[in-house]
Scaffold this active site. Structure first.
Site, PDB file in Angstrom:
ATOM      1  N   THR A  46     -12.786   3.544   6.377  1.00  9.42           N
ATOM      2  CA  THR A  46     -12.029   4.318   7.361  1.00  9.42           C
ATOM      3  C   THR A  46     -12.732   5.636   7.662  1.00  9.42           C
ATOM      4  O   THR A  46     -13.634   6.069   6.936  1.00  9.42           O
ATOM      5  CB  THR A  46     -10.613   4.610   6.852  1.00  9.42           C
ATOM      6  OG1 THR A  46     -10.705   5.436   5.680  1.00  9.42           O
ATOM      7  CG2 THR A  46      -9.872   3.328   6.510  1.00  9.42           C
ATOM      8  N   ASP A  99      -2.999  12.049  -1.765  1.00  6.80           N
ATOM      9  CA  ASP A  99      -3.168  13.500  -1.664  1.00  6.80           C
ATOM     10  C   ASP A  99      -3.662  14.043  -3.004  1.00  6.80           C
ATOM     11  O   ASP A  99      -2.996  13.858  -4.028  1.00  6.80           O
ATOM     12  CB  ASP A  99      -1.838  14.151  -1.294  1.00  6.80           C
ATOM     13  CG  ASP A  99      -1.998  15.603  -0.848  1.00  6.80           C
ATOM     14  OD1 ASP A  99      -2.908  16.279  -1.369  1.00  6.80           O
ATOM     15  OD2 ASP A  99      -1.211  16.051  -0.009  1.00  6.80           O
ATOM     16  N   PHE A 151     -11.445   8.473   7.269  1.00  2.74           N
ATOM     17  CA  PHE A 151     -11.124   9.365   6.154  1.00  2.74           C
ATOM     18  C   PHE A 151     -12.154   9.214   5.036  1.00  2.74           C
ATOM     19  O   PHE A 151     -12.638  10.204   4.490  1.00  2.74           O
ATOM     20  CB  PHE A 151      -9.722   9.041   5.630  1.00  2.74           C
ATOM     21  CG  PHE A 151      -9.247   9.983   4.568  1.00  2.74           C
ATOM     22  CD1 PHE A 151      -8.516  11.114   4.897  1.00  2.74           C
ATOM     23  CD2 PHE A 151      -9.537   9.765   3.230  1.00  2.74           C
ATOM     24  CE1 PHE A 151      -8.086  12.004   3.920  1.00  2.74           C
ATOM     25  CE2 PHE A 151      -9.108  10.639   2.238  1.00  2.74           C
ATOM     26  CZ  PHE A 151      -8.378  11.758   2.602  1.00  2.74           C
ATOM     27  N   GLU A 152     -12.505   7.966   4.712  1.00  2.72           N
ATOM     28  CA  GLU A 152     -13.482   7.736   3.649  1.00  2.72           C
ATOM     29  C   GLU A 152     -14.857   8.231   4.073  1.00  2.72           C
ATOM     30  O   GLU A 152     -15.579   8.845   3.276  1.00  2.72           O
ATOM     31  CB  GLU A 152     -13.529   6.251   3.295  1.00  2.72           C
ATOM     32  CG  GLU A 152     -14.411   5.932   2.105  1.00  2.72           C
ATOM     33  CD  GLU A 152     -14.272   4.501   1.617  1.00  2.72           C
ATOM     34  OE1 GLU A 152     -15.066   4.103   0.750  1.00  2.72           O
ATOM     35  OE2 GLU A 152     -13.365   3.783   2.094  1.00  2.72           O
ATOM     36  N   GLU A 211       0.846  -1.194   0.000  1.00  2.00           N
ATOM     37  CA  GLU A 211       0.000   0.000   0.000  1.00  2.00           C
ATOM     38  C   GLU A 211       0.879   1.240   0.000  1.00  2.00           C
ATOM     39  O   GLU A 211       1.752   1.406   0.863  1.00  2.00           O
ATOM     40  CB  GLU A 211      -0.941   0.050   1.201  1.00  2.00           C
ATOM     41  CG  GLU A 211      -1.853   1.271   1.122  1.00  2.00           C
ATOM     42  CD  GLU A 211      -2.838   1.415   2.268  1.00  2.00           C
ATOM     43  OE1 GLU A 211      -3.758   2.249   2.134  1.00  2.00           O
ATOM     44  OE2 GLU A 211      -2.696   0.708   3.290  1.00  2.00           O
ATOM     45  N   ASN A 263       9.965   7.587   0.148  1.00  2.00           N
ATOM     46  CA  ASN A 263       9.178   8.075  -0.977  1.00  2.00           C
ATOM     47  C   ASN A 263       8.705   6.894  -1.814  1.00  2.00           C
ATOM     48  O   ASN A 263       9.508   6.049  -2.225  1.00  2.00           O
ATOM     49  CB  ASN A 263      10.024   9.013  -1.844  1.00  2.00           C
ATOM     50  CG  ASN A 263      10.525  10.213  -1.067  1.00  2.00           C
ATOM     51  OD1 ASN A 263       9.834  10.730  -0.196  1.00  2.00           O
ATOM     52  ND2 ASN A 263      11.734  10.654  -1.372  1.00  2.00           N
ATOM     53  N   GLU A 284       4.970   4.867   3.658  1.00  2.00           N
ATOM     54  CA  GLU A 284       4.494   6.171   4.125  1.00  2.00           C
ATOM     55  C   GLU A 284       5.705   7.033   4.483  1.00  2.00           C
ATOM     56  O   GLU A 284       6.729   6.505   4.926  1.00  2.00           O
ATOM     57  CB  GLU A 284       3.577   5.981   5.350  1.00  2.00           C
ATOM     58  CG  GLU A 284       2.996   7.247   5.939  1.00  2.00           C
ATOM     59  CD  GLU A 284       2.216   8.055   4.935  1.00  2.00           C
ATOM     60  OE1 GLU A 284       2.729   9.126   4.541  1.00  2.00           O
ATOM     61  OE2 GLU A 284       1.106   7.629   4.531  1.00  2.00           O
ATOM     62  N   ASP A 337     -11.679  10.264  -3.540  1.00  2.00           N
ATOM     63  CA  ASP A 337     -12.962  10.944  -3.380  1.00  2.00           C
ATOM     64  C   ASP A 337     -12.969  12.291  -4.092  1.00  2.00           C
ATOM     65  O   ASP A 337     -13.879  13.095  -3.877  1.00  2.00           O
ATOM     66  CB  ASP A 337     -13.317  11.111  -1.894  1.00  2.00           C
ATOM     67  CG  ASP A 337     -12.270  11.898  -1.127  1.00  2.00           C
ATOM     68  OD1 ASP A 337     -11.131  12.022  -1.623  1.00  2.00           O
ATOM     69  OD2 ASP A 337     -12.567  12.383  -0.017  1.00  2.00           O
ATOM     70  N   LYS A 361      -5.623  22.097  -5.616  1.00  2.00           N
ATOM     71  CA  LYS A 361      -5.451  23.386  -6.288  1.00  2.00           C
ATOM     72  C   LYS A 361      -4.776  23.159  -7.642  1.00  2.00           C
ATOM     73  O   LYS A 361      -3.819  22.392  -7.741  1.00  2.00           O
ATOM     74  CB  LYS A 361      -4.606  24.320  -5.427  1.00  2.00           C
ATOM     75  CG  LYS A 361      -5.300  24.751  -4.142  1.00  2.00           C
ATOM     76  CD  LYS A 361      -4.451  25.743  -3.357  1.00  2.00           C
ATOM     77  CE  LYS A 361      -5.176  26.177  -2.091  1.00  2.00           C
ATOM     78  NZ  LYS A 361      -4.362  27.130  -1.293  1.00  2.00           N
TER      79      LYS A 361
END
Length: 221
Positions: free
Chosen positions: A197, A125, A199-200, A50, A102, A75, A161, A129
């Site tokens: 989660t 992420d 977040f979702e 992941e 990374n 991560e 999303d 913008k």
């Protein structure tokens, strides 16, 4: 990090965190420093990676639910990795390892070519913008390094999303000779291996539709 996260990093990182040889940056990966997953986990098993695992909710749930599969969480934010270790320890998820690096360099330099059965990128992420869109992970440059890490027939799973990012993901993969869609219609069904989660739920509460995509790695020529 919180006191608990500091303590988790100190006590649990020797067990869960993979050592990484660095290049110039603190989260870089030195070219040529490839790992052997069978040696890392002490067995040969399917491997799921992941990218951008955040606080680790999805991958800890997956690892604890699928003991016959090995998992690697990638991560760059140490607090998220520390939280992941805490939850993995509570869940006794011994089939999970973490990488602080990374993501593109992990796929290009740390993982052996063709070693990954599934590659997950859930809610990266969005850099929403317009002037920051170029920082998005799922772009043409991502395709060859993802294809390198995946075995033939391996699956790349994506979810976001943000509608415009979902459209960008689909456009990028539509142009990728290395991948074929693993779904019919406009979007893939929600991946049932992804736990819901906070977040979702937050994205749904704000009225954003969750869109999944899945692509299968074509055989190497």
């Amino acid at each position: 990090m919180s006191e608990a996260q500091d303590r988790a990093w100190e006590e649990l990182s020797p067990r869960y965190l993979l050592p990484v040889q660095r290049d110039a940056a603190s989260t870089s990966v030195l070219p040529g420093s490839v790992i052997d997953p069978a040696a890392v986990f002490g067995r040969s098993a399917p491997l799921i990676v992941e990218i951008g695992s955040g606080q680790g909710h999805a991958i800890v749930h997956a690892a604890s639910s699928r003991p016959g599969t090995d998992f690697v969480a990638v991560e760059v934010f140490r607090a998220g990795l520390a939280r992941t270790m805490l939850d993995a320890d509570r869940a006794a998820a011994d089939n999970l390892r973490l990488v602080e690096a990374n993501a593109p360099e992990v796929l290009e330099h740390l993982l052996p070519e063709g070693s990954v059965d599934e590659l997950w990128v859930f809610f990266p992420d969005p850099w929403h913008k317009a002037k920051h869109n170029k920082r998005r992970l799922i772009a043409p440059a991502f395709v060859p390094i993802a294809a390198r890490a995946l075995r033939d027939g391996g699956v790349l799973r994506l979810a976001t999303d943000w509608e415009d990012y979902a459209l960008q993901m689909r456009a990028v993969l539509a142009d990728a000779a290395e991948f074929a869609p693993d779904f019919e219609g406009e979007w893939a069904p929600r991946f049932d291996g992804r736990v819901m989660t906070a977040f979702e739920r937050k994205g749904i509460a704000k009225g954003r539709e969750i869109r999944d995509l899945a692509y299968r790695r074509r055989p190497r020529s």
